[in-house]
Scaffold this active site. Structure first.
Site, PDB file in Angstrom:
ATOM      1  CB  SER A 112      -0.850  -0.021   1.268  1.00 52.36           C
ATOM      2  OG  SER A 112      -1.417   1.248   1.518  1.00 52.36           O
ATOM      3  CE1 TYR A 132      -3.565  -1.884   5.484  1.00 50.61           C
ATOM      4  CE2 TYR A 132      -3.026   0.364   4.837  1.00 50.61           C
ATOM      5  CZ  TYR A 132      -3.456  -0.910   4.504  1.00 50.61           C
ATOM      6  OH  TYR A 132      -3.788  -1.201   3.193  1.00 50.61           O
TER       7      TYR A 132
HETATM    8  N1  LIG Z   1      -8.855  -0.701  -1.285  1.00 51.74           N
HETATM    9  C1  LIG Z   1      -7.832   0.133  -1.244  1.00 51.74           C
HETATM   10  O1  LIG Z   1      -8.001   1.358  -1.447  1.00 51.74           O
HETATM   11  C2  LIG Z   1      -6.452  -0.374  -0.960  1.00 51.74           C
HETATM   12  C3  LIG Z   1      -5.389   0.539  -0.918  1.00 51.74           C
HETATM   13  C4  LIG Z   1      -4.104   0.082  -0.638  1.00 51.74           C
HETATM   14  C5  LIG Z   1      -3.892  -1.265  -0.402  1.00 51.74           C
HETATM   15  N2  LIG Z   1      -4.934  -2.144  -0.429  1.00 51.74           N
HETATM   16  C6  LIG Z   1      -4.658  -3.561  -0.144  1.00 51.74           C
HETATM   17  O2  LIG Z   1      -5.337  -4.386  -1.058  1.00 51.74           O
HETATM   18  C7  LIG Z   1      -5.585  -5.667  -0.464  1.00 51.74           C
HETATM   19  C8  LIG Z   1      -7.014  -6.095  -0.751  1.00 51.74           C
HETATM   20  O3  LIG Z   1      -7.894  -5.237  -0.068  1.00 51.74           O
HETATM   21  P1  LIG Z   1      -9.331  -4.802  -0.614  1.00 51.74           P
HETATM   22  O4  LIG Z   1      -9.303  -3.334  -0.749  1.00 51.74           O
HETATM   23  O5  LIG Z   1      -9.733  -5.624  -1.769  1.00 51.74           O
HETATM   24  O6  LIG Z   1     -10.226  -5.094   0.678  1.00 51.74           O
HETATM   25  P2  LIG Z   1     -11.274  -6.254   1.029  1.00 51.74           P
HETATM   26  O7  LIG Z   1     -12.361  -6.302   0.025  1.00 51.74           O
HETATM   27  O8  LIG Z   1     -11.627  -6.033   2.449  1.00 51.74           O
HETATM   28  O9  LIG Z   1     -10.407  -7.557   0.847  1.00 51.74           O
HETATM   29  C9  LIG Z   1      -9.520  -8.018   1.830  1.00 51.74           C
HETATM   30  C10 LIG Z   1      -9.593  -9.519   1.900  1.00 51.74           C
HETATM   31  O10 LIG Z   1      -8.755  -9.983   2.952  1.00 51.74           O
HETATM   32  C11 LIG Z   1      -9.412 -11.041   3.596  1.00 51.74           C
HETATM   33  N3  LIG Z   1      -8.946 -11.260   4.963  1.00 51.74           N
HETATM   34  C12 LIG Z   1      -9.004 -10.407   6.008  1.00 51.74           C
HETATM   35  N4  LIG Z   1      -8.518 -10.999   7.115  1.00 51.74           N
HETATM   36  C13 LIG Z   1      -8.144 -12.260   6.750  1.00 51.74           C
HETATM   37  C14 LIG Z   1      -7.584 -13.350   7.457  1.00 51.74           C
HETATM   38  N5  LIG Z   1      -7.314 -13.319   8.773  1.00 51.74           N
HETATM   39  N6  LIG Z   1      -7.322 -14.482   6.766  1.00 51.74           N
HETATM   40  C15 LIG Z   1      -7.590 -14.557   5.449  1.00 51.74           C
HETATM   41  N7  LIG Z   1      -8.139 -13.567   4.735  1.00 51.74           N
HETATM   42  C16 LIG Z   1      -8.417 -12.421   5.396  1.00 51.74           C
HETATM   43  C17 LIG Z   1     -10.864 -10.622   3.573  1.00 51.74           C
HETATM   44  O11 LIG Z   1     -11.663 -11.739   3.762  1.00 51.74           O
HETATM   45  P3  LIG Z   1     -13.013 -11.670   4.651  1.00 51.74           P
HETATM   46  O12 LIG Z   1     -14.070 -11.586   3.625  1.00 51.74           O
HETATM   47  O13 LIG Z   1     -12.945 -12.927   5.401  1.00 51.74           O
HETATM   48  O14 LIG Z   1     -12.952 -10.471   5.559  1.00 51.74           O
HETATM   49  C18 LIG Z   1     -11.010 -10.022   2.207  1.00 51.74           C
HETATM   50  O15 LIG Z   1     -11.362 -10.994   1.244  1.00 51.74           O
HETATM   51  C19 LIG Z   1      -5.250  -5.519   1.030  1.00 51.74           C
HETATM   52  O16 LIG Z   1      -4.002  -6.106   1.295  1.00 51.74           O
HETATM   53  C20 LIG Z   1      -5.164  -4.002   1.222  1.00 51.74           C
HETATM   54  O17 LIG Z   1      -4.295  -3.641   2.270  1.00 51.74           O
HETATM   55  C21 LIG Z   1      -6.202  -1.733  -0.723  1.00 51.74           C
END
Ligand SMILES: NC(=O)c1ccc[n+]([C@@H]2O[C@H](COP(=O)([O-])OP(=O)(O)OC[C@H]3O[C@@H](n4cnc5c(N)ncnc54)[C@H](OP(=O)(O)O)[C@@H]3O)[C@@H](O)[C@H]2O)c1
Length: 303
Positions: free
Chosen positions: A142, A168
């Site tokens: 990130s 984070y």
């Molecule tokens: N969205 C943004 O703006 C953004 C910006 C920078 C970086 N990121 C990074 O992108 C990645 C994906 O995030 P996203 O935005 O797509 O959010 P998201 O929709 O919340 O996806 C995150 C995923 O991680 C899973 N997860 C959480 N805790 C877990 C655990 N203990 N074991 C296994 N799986 C787990 C969640 O599963 P559950 O359904 O079980 O909760 C969910 O499927 C993350 O690493 C995040 O830090 C996102």
């Protein structure tokens, strides 16, 4: 070292990245692949012919169970895997939990989920990666890595005050350092490792943010409705850089690098409050990568 550039930009979708690319025969694991940008990553990779395993806490419809904050669950996933794995996309994550939470073993939950669980998974599958011959490790980090280095003295906030964003940020710095560490160790087995920032995308990740924080980011209006600022991406665009690193032939042989949400290799910059783009020096520092690797090996070995 020349920075790597691609013909893509911030608006390119994951599907466009893989136009004309055939990933038939590639076995790929995407953690957190059931929602958000992980789901779009899975769709694009499958669309190009890859055999994709979705690792999730809620396994239904052929998805595999994996709770990254539970070392027993990670071990069970690793033990259950057989044969080569060509790509691991370490995508699952949680962000900015308002109060300090810990996993059952006492690890701070963002570090446990975003970094230590992925470290155990990737090192646990190292032999399977080697078998692939040309495997790729993709760390979804990130822009938050610009905000804090890894704190080797107190990674779990046992003595310093807990801060949701610092927790984070250090977990996302650790994700980049994992890629740097793997690149340094595993090149002779044909394994490459790179990290990325996906940009800003409305997903479940923001569920812990209060309305004031969302408004300050320009992502919510006064009535509490989500707003999509120009600099935000759709999930299909947000998955692009993950897919670039996981499947594009443009990345063949590239290792130890960090890519921006514009789908270009990022500039290395001094991290801190003034930094808004690039990858922090502390995120790609080879000495920090080696120190973190040693720390994580010890931490995960006892669990
Ligand atoms: N969205 C943004 O703006 C953004 C910006 C920078 C970086 N990121 C990074 O992108 C990645 C994906 O995030 P996203 O935005 O797509 O959010 P998201 O929709 O919340 O996806 C995150 C995923 O991680 C899973 N997860 C959480 N805790 C877990 C655990 N203990 N074991 C296994 N799986 C787990 C969640 O599963 P559950 O359904 O079980 O909760 C969910 O499927 C993350 O690493 C995040 O830090 C996102």
């Amino acid at each position: 070292m020349t920075r790597i550039s691609t013909p893509f930009n911030a608006k390119t979708t994951a599907y466009e990245i893989l136009t004309g690319v055939d990933l038939t025969g590639r076995r790929i694991i995407v953690t957190g692949g059931a929602s958000g940008i992980g789901l779009e990553t899975v769709r694009a990779l499958r669309g190009a012919g890859a055999e994709v395993t979705v690792a999730t806490r809620h396994p239904t419809g052929g998805r595999r169970a994996l709770d990254l904050s539970d070392p027993g669950s990670v071990r069970a996933f690793v033990d259950d895997w057989s044969g080569p794995v060509h790509v691991i996309v370490a995508n699952a994550g949680i962000m900015a939990l308002p109060a300090r939470q810990v996993a059952a073993n006492g690890w701070e939950l963002q570090l446990a989920t975003n970094f230590l669980g992925h470290f155990a998974l990737i090192t646990g599958l190292r032999e399977n990666l080697r078998q692939a011959g040309d495997a790729r490790v993709v760390m979804v980090s990130s822009g938050a890595q610009l905000r804090a280095p890894f704190d080797f003295d107190d990674p779990h906030f046992e003595r310093r005050p807990y801060d949701p964003w610092v927790a984070y940020a250090q977990s996302k710095t650790a994700d980049v350092l994992l890629a740097v560490g793997a690149a340094r160790r595993w090149a002779t087995d044909g394994i490459t490792a790179n990290a990325l920032e996906p940009g800003y995308i409305h997903t479940n990740l923001q569920r812990h943010l209060d309305k004031d924080t969302m408004r300050a980011a320009g992502a919510m209006d006064d009535e509490g409705n989500l707003v999509t600022p120009d600099y935000y991406k759709t999930p299909e665009q947000g998955a692009a850089t993950s897919v670039l690193l996981a499947g594009s032939p443009l990345l063949d042989g590239v290792t130890g690098r960090f890519f921006s949400s514009e789908n270009q290799e990022a500039e290395v910059v001094r991290g801190g409050t003034g930094a808004s783009a690039g990858v922090a020096t502390w995120s790609v520092d080879p000495d920090a990568a080696d120190r973190l690797w040693a720390y994580a090996l010890t931490a995960t070995a006892g669990h």
